[in-house]
Design a protein around this motif. Sequence first.
Motif, mmCIF file in Angstrom:
data_model
loop_
_atom_site.group_PDB
_atom_site.id
_atom_site.type_symbol
_atom_site.label_atom_id
_atom_site.label_comp_id
_atom_site.label_asym_id
_atom_site.label_seq_id
_atom_site.Cartn_x
_atom_site.Cartn_y
_atom_site.Cartn_z
ATOM 1 N N CYS A 1 -0.474 11.351 2.815
ATOM 2 C CA CYS A 1 -0.261 10.210 1.926
ATOM 3 C C CYS A 1 -1.652 9.794 1.448
ATOM 4 N N SER A 2 -1.825 9.594 0.160
ATOM 5 C CA SER A 2 -3.115 9.162 -0.377
ATOM 6 C C SER A 2 -2.961 7.807 -1.057
ATOM 7 N N ILE A 3 -3.940 6.943 -0.805
ATOM 8 C CA ILE A 3 -3.959 5.601 -1.398
ATOM 9 C C ILE A 3 -5.260 5.476 -2.183
ATOM 10 N N LEU B 1 0.823 -1.201 0.000
ATOM 11 C CA LEU B 1 0.000 0.000 0.000
ATOM 12 C C LEU B 1 0.860 1.255 0.000
ATOM 13 N N LEU B 2 1.919 1.233 0.800
ATOM 14 C CA LEU B 2 2.801 2.391 0.888
ATOM 15 C C LEU B 2 3.487 2.644 -0.452
ATOM 16 N N ALA B 3 3.856 1.562 -1.126
ATOM 17 C CA ALA B 3 4.531 1.707 -2.418
ATOM 18 C C ALA B 3 3.615 2.325 -3.471
ATOM 19 N N ARG B 4 2.310 2.126 -3.313
ATOM 20 C CA ARG B 4 1.355 2.643 -4.286
ATOM 21 C C ARG B 4 0.822 4.029 -3.906
ATOM 22 N N SER B 5 1.165 4.493 -2.718
ATOM 23 C CA SER B 5 0.595 5.754 -2.239
ATOM 24 C C SER B 5 1.393 6.956 -2.736
ATOM 25 N N VAL B 6 0.771 8.115 -2.622
ATOM 26 C CA VAL B 6 1.368 9.354 -3.106
ATOM 27 C C VAL B 6 1.397 10.374 -1.975
ATOM 28 N N ARG B 7 2.511 11.042 -1.854
ATOM 29 C CA ARG B 7 2.685 12.066 -0.815
ATOM 30 C C ARG B 7 2.424 13.449 -1.403
ATOM 31 N N SER B 8 1.780 14.306 -0.611
ATOM 32 C CA SER B 8 1.563 15.691 -1.029
ATOM 33 C C SER B 8 1.650 16.605 0.189
ATOM 34 N N THR B 9 2.015 17.856 -0.047
ATOM 35 C CA THR B 9 2.148 18.851 1.013
ATOM 36 C C THR B 9 1.211 20.009 0.729
ATOM 37 N N HIS B 10 0.533 20.485 1.771
ATOM 38 C CA HIS B 10 -0.483 21.527 1.610
ATOM 39 C C HIS B 10 -0.288 22.622 2.644
#
Length: 238
Positions: free
Chosen positions: A124-126, A44-53
């Motif tokens: 992190c978004s999955i 799941l972590l490998a497929r997730s995307v990080r973003s900063t807001h």
Amino acid sequence: MHVAHDDNIPCQQCEDCGFKAANGTCVNRIRLFAGLPDNAKHDLLARSVRSTHRRGDILVHEGDPIDSVLIVRSGRIKTFRIDPDGVEYVLDVLHDGQAIWHGMFLEDNVYHYSVGCLTRVELCSIHRTDFEAMLSEHPDAAMGLIRMVCTELDDAEEKAMMLGIRDPRRRVAQYLLLRDERCMGTEIHLGLEDIAASVGLRPETVSRAISSLSKEGLVERVGRGRLRIIDRDGMRGV
């Protein structure tokens, strides 16, 4: 998500992640994934995307489709609704390690509230399809999901009971106890207006209630937007 952000990269590249530095991952910190085997968490972590807001950014708007699990890596976000008169009602405040995903598997899988940043936030978004694939590969994880939903229903019932308290001072005390049980660390990081919107009271009413609790030695103001509960038993007896 309908908001500009500072970066958007796969989470496996997050060498500076605080969870990783502590020999863990954000996936280990939320109830939704607590019962998963390590290989499922890693996938799941490998497929997730990080973003900063940024503080004040709106992550999602009411009516947007729920297409991802949103994990708060750091910072605080709020779920809220705005009534026809433009009055904002805060439904909940979430912090490091908590996630938004409710309703993702319903037929009407849209947000019935908006989500905004109270501070600088790292997410992190999955995606839903990746999460569904994980459940197919690890059906035993569904039981953990059911247990977690039951726990959150209990939390929602507690909050509903708190909002039914007529005495403003007691309502504020019970809300601070609920926040204290859920917050990380020894302090509650919430501004006066956020507390007021959460408990359905005016900011000046909340301020008076906190001042009264402080004079009795039940809570302590440790800075702007920072409170610490000193006497939990005393707060329960308010």
